[in-house]
Design an enzyme around this catalytic site. Structure first.
Site, short mmCIF file in Angstrom:
data_model
loop_
_atom_site.label_atom_id
_atom_site.label_comp_id
_atom_site.label_asym_id
_atom_site.label_seq_id
_atom_site.Cartn_x
_atom_site.Cartn_y
_atom_site.Cartn_z
N HIS A 18 0.84 -1.20 0.00
CA HIS A 18 0.00 0.00 0.00
C HIS A 18 0.87 1.24 0.00
O HIS A 18 2.10 1.17 -0.10
CB HIS A 18 -0.99 -0.01 1.17
CG HIS A 18 -0.34 -0.08 2.52
ND1 HIS A 18 0.34 0.97 3.07
CD2 HIS A 18 -0.28 -1.08 3.43
CE1 HIS A 18 0.80 0.63 4.26
NE2 HIS A 18 0.44 -0.61 4.51
N HIS A 21 4.18 1.60 2.01
CA HIS A 21 5.37 0.96 1.47
C HIS A 21 5.96 1.80 0.33
O HIS A 21 7.17 1.99 0.24
CB HIS A 21 5.01 -0.44 0.95
CG HIS A 21 4.40 -1.32 2.00
ND1 HIS A 21 3.21 -1.96 1.83
CD2 HIS A 21 4.81 -1.61 3.25
CE1 HIS A 21 2.91 -2.64 2.92
NE2 HIS A 21 3.86 -2.43 3.81
N CYS A 126 0.96 -10.91 19.91
CA CYS A 126 0.21 -10.33 18.78
C CYS A 126 0.90 -10.80 17.52
O CYS A 126 2.05 -10.44 17.26
CB CYS A 126 0.21 -8.80 18.84
SG CYS A 126 -0.47 -8.09 17.31
N CYS A 129 2.03 -8.02 15.04
CA CYS A 129 3.32 -7.39 15.38
C CYS A 129 4.45 -8.40 15.39
O CYS A 129 5.60 -8.03 15.37
CB CYS A 129 3.30 -6.79 16.79
SG CYS A 129 2.17 -5.45 17.05
N CYS A 143 -4.15 -5.18 21.15
CA CYS A 143 -2.87 -4.65 20.67
C CYS A 143 -3.03 -3.16 20.32
O CYS A 143 -3.93 -2.79 19.58
CB CYS A 143 -2.42 -5.42 19.43
SG CYS A 143 -1.12 -4.57 18.52
N HIS A 146 -2.66 -2.73 16.40
CA HIS A 146 -3.53 -3.42 15.46
C HIS A 146 -4.98 -3.54 15.91
O HIS A 146 -5.84 -3.93 15.12
CB HIS A 146 -2.97 -4.81 15.13
CG HIS A 146 -1.64 -4.73 14.43
ND1 HIS A 146 -0.44 -4.81 15.10
CD2 HIS A 146 -1.34 -4.52 13.12
CE1 HIS A 146 0.54 -4.68 14.23
NE2 HIS A 146 0.03 -4.49 13.03
N LYS A 294 -3.74 5.72 11.28
CA LYS A 294 -2.62 5.17 10.53
C LYS A 294 -3.17 4.11 9.57
O LYS A 294 -3.98 3.30 9.95
CB LYS A 294 -1.64 4.51 11.50
CG LYS A 294 -0.50 3.80 10.81
CD LYS A 294 0.14 2.74 11.69
CE LYS A 294 1.05 1.85 10.86
NZ LYS A 294 1.39 0.60 11.53
N LYS A 297 -2.59 -2.59 6.74
CA LYS A 297 -3.23 -3.68 6.03
C LYS A 297 -4.23 -4.36 6.95
O LYS A 297 -5.33 -4.72 6.54
CB LYS A 297 -2.18 -4.68 5.55
CG LYS A 297 -1.37 -4.11 4.40
CD LYS A 297 -0.26 -5.04 3.96
CE LYS A 297 0.91 -5.04 4.93
NZ LYS A 297 2.15 -5.55 4.32
O1 ME8 Z 1 7.17 -4.07 9.66
N1 ME8 Z 1 2.77 5.46 6.69
O2 ME8 Z 1 6.86 -4.76 7.47
P1 ME8 Z 1 5.58 -3.91 7.04
C1 ME8 Z 1 4.07 5.48 6.43
N2 ME8 Z 1 8.51 -6.74 7.83
N3 ME8 Z 1 4.81 4.38 6.29
C2 ME8 Z 1 4.21 3.20 6.40
C3 ME8 Z 1 2.83 3.09 6.68
C4 ME8 Z 1 2.10 4.31 6.82
N4 ME8 Z 1 0.81 4.34 7.05
N5 ME8 Z 1 2.52 1.79 6.74
C5 ME8 Z 1 3.66 1.10 6.50
C6 ME8 Z 1 7.44 -4.78 8.72
N6 ME8 Z 1 4.67 1.94 6.28
C7 ME8 Z 1 8.61 -5.71 8.81
C8 ME8 Z 1 9.89 -4.91 8.65
S1 ME8 Z 1 12.54 -4.67 8.53
C9 ME8 Z 1 13.86 -5.57 9.01
C10 ME8 Z 1 11.15 -5.70 8.80
C11 ME8 Z 1 6.06 1.57 5.97
O3 ME8 Z 1 5.17 -4.47 5.73
C12 ME8 Z 1 7.01 2.08 7.03
O4 ME8 Z 1 8.31 2.10 6.50
O5 ME8 Z 1 4.59 -3.85 8.11
C13 ME8 Z 1 6.91 0.98 8.07
O6 ME8 Z 1 7.97 1.02 8.99
C14 ME8 Z 1 6.93 -0.25 7.17
O7 ME8 Z 1 6.16 0.16 6.02
C15 ME8 Z 1 6.33 -1.49 7.79
O8 ME8 Z 1 6.19 -2.46 6.77
#
Ligand code: ME8
Length: 509
Positions: A18, A21, A126, A129, A143, A146, A294, A297
């Site tokens: 989304h 990312h 959770c 998380c 949580c 979430h 925020k 997904k």
């Molecule tokens: O946490 N606004 O993956 P993830 C801004 N796999 N940035 C956002 C956002 C939002 N609303 N939502 C997501 C994970 N992001 C782990 C990470 S790293 C070793 C492992 C971005 O798919 C932001 O960079 O949940 C956030 O930190 C990341 O997506 C979380 O991606």
């Protein structure tokens, strides 16, 4: 020339990508492109986090294996990179065999250093998380991130002695006050450390979908340990020579605040344990929010940027991200504000500036940039403004102030528009003031060329288009940052007229 290694988080493949990312990937791309413009050696890494509970559950729900699920989803994440026009050097998947082997060697090193022991754990987990919670950190039993109920888990696990690193971490923070940026995130992480660190379980007994613990194949490595190590494992097998010695430690890990604790505490402790240098900085940007919450997904409230990118190209989206929300803070986004900003700033400010400048040069000088008569190119009244835009944008980009740097560039766009009004070339033409007209037209073409260099990191396609319209071929214009200095445009360059860069979006009442 320096080195610059920037990473995004590796994204979970449990669900489709989304805007959040796309946002972090675009931010990392802006700074990667900027550092290439400076002449730095750059490595830009992104990828996907494919193991763990969350992904296993998503696969089960669809009736496919986690591997099949990940293989299908990874294409969508790679597509995001392409869609936002990001120039990553490598895309890591945590299911890469080389990554898996490296993670096993890494945890073996921690074990050899006496930091891993067996213990048992019970608590509320959770799975969104992928982390345990203590009751007092839940909100109404749910949580806080979430809004879902954690489930009770009890396991015999392998533990990492995080507590042993408390003092060294605190020392590192105190000796490196810019380890985590912005400052309030640094304070948050340090106060968490100062409250005391508990040892953490780094394996899972009930989960199958993960990297086996090398000395105990009945367990898999905790997905966060597996994931964090990607930043280092990738350099060991991505194409390129000596990537580890050239690029480690990372210059910036970029992410939002949801995963600060993992990166600000667990990751440096693991690195210290395994004997590696710590990353230079973490940059924590804010959340993009839709309707005040925020986006996530799990919550299902996502704004889909991809149709907007299909329709208008990547540049308006890239521009909007850093213009609309102050980088480093949370902010609201939405399609209405996207369209409003597109019309006001891209169609009007920038698009009109380009089209009217080019059409005046075509009309009054047959499309060739005139030499500024009676003065040198660099005695233009715009020199100081261009230099200020360049210097401010540079220092802000170096500090990751992506919004502030873009504002400095936009001030120059507005300055150029004012210059058109002040000079009124149509009046100069009518009055036969040829020297003044030549100077003004030269300045406009040169202002646009400088702008193309400054905008390159944010809007690469637009920047190339502006360059070619002011008669600069790809070979002349390599977008090196030093090309932003005034007076480099050769008089005589042939301009190319074209369709509006940003046709206005008609907004239905
Ligand atoms: O946490 N606004 O993956 P993830 C801004 N796999 N940035 C956002 C956002 C939002 N609303 N939502 C997501 C994970 N992001 C782990 C990470 S790293 C070793 C492992 C971005 O798919 C932001 O960079 O949940 C956030 O930190 C990341 O997506 C979380 O991606």
């Amino acid at each position: 020339m320096g080195k610059f290694y920037v990473t995004t988080p590796i994204y979970y493949v449990n669900d489709a990508p989304h805007i959040g990312h796309a946002y972090t990937t675009t931010a990392a791309d802006v700074v990667a492109r900027f550092h290439r413009q400076l002449g730095d050696e750059v490595f830009f890494l992104t990828g996907t986090d494919e193991h763990g509970n969350k992904v296993e559950q998503a696969a089960t729900a669809r009736g496919v294996t986690p591997r099949q699920h990940a293989d299908e989803m990874v294409g969508k994440f790679k597509e995001v990179v392409r869609k936002v026009d990001a120039t990553n050097d490598f895309f890591i998947r945590t299911t890469d065999a080389e990554h898996e082997a490296f993670v096993q060697r890494f945890v073996e090193r921690c074990r050899e250093n006496g930091d891993i022991f067996e213990g048992s754990y019970s608590g509320l987990y959770c799975s969104a998380c992928e982390a345990y919670y203590i009751e007092e950190n839940l909100v109404d039993g749910l949580c806080p991130d979430h809004g879902t109920a954690p489930s009770f888990m009890e396991e015999k696990n392998h533990f990492f002695r995080l507590s042993a690193y408390q003092d060294r971490l605190a020392q590192h923070y105190r000796a490196n006050p810019d380890f985590v940026k912005p400052r309030h995130r640094y304070n948050e992480a340090l106060s968490f450390i100062d409250q005391g660190l508990d040892d953490i379980s780094i394996s899972r007994a009930t989960l199958k979908w993960g990297i086996p613990v090398p000395w105990d194949h009945s367990q898999v490595i905790y997905v966060w340990v597996d994931a964090l190590i990607n930043y280092l494992s990738a350099l060991h097998y991505a194409p390129g020579d000596d990537l580890v010695s050239r690029f480690w430690p990372a210059t910036y890990h970029m992410m939002a605040q949801d995963i600060l604790k993992f990166h600000g505490i667990i990751w440096p402790a693991l690195l210290l344990s395994a004997g590696y240098e710590l990353p230079e900085h973490l940059f924590i940007h804010g959340y993009l929010k839709l309707g005040g919450e925020k986006m996530s997904k799990t919550r299902g409230n996502v704004m889909d940027p991809f149709p907007l990118i299909e329709e208008y190209g990547p540049d308006p989206f890239r521009f909007y991200c850093f213009r609309e929300v102050n980088f480093g803070q949370d902010g609201m986004v939405g399609e209405d504000s996207f369209r409003a900003r597109y019309n006001a700033e891209l169609a009007n400010d920038l698009g009109n500036l380009l089209s009217r400048s080019v059409s005046m040069i075509v009309k009054y000088r047959g499309g060739a940039v005139p030499a500024p008569a009676g003065r040198t190119p660099d005695s233009s009244p715009l020199v100081a403004d261009a230099a200020a835009a360049e210097a401010t944008a540079k220092s802000r980009l170096e500090e990751m102030e992506l919004t502030g740097a873009l504002e400095a560039i936009w001030e120059f766009v507005r300055r150029l528009n004012r210059y058109v009004e002040e000079q009124a070339p149509w009046k100069l033409a009518k009055a036969g003031e040829d020297a003044a007209l030549d100077g003004t037209l030269y300045d406009l073409a040169e202002g646009l060329r400088v702008l193309a260099v400054l905008l390159h990191a944010y809007m690469p396609g637009t920047s190339r288009e502006i360059m070619s319209r002011v008669g600069q071929t790809a070979e002349i214009a390599d977008f090196a940052w030093q090309e932003a200095s005034w007076g480099r445009l050769e008089p005589g360059a042939t301009l190319v007229a074209g369709a509006p860069l940003f046709p206005r979006i008609e907004i239905a009442e």
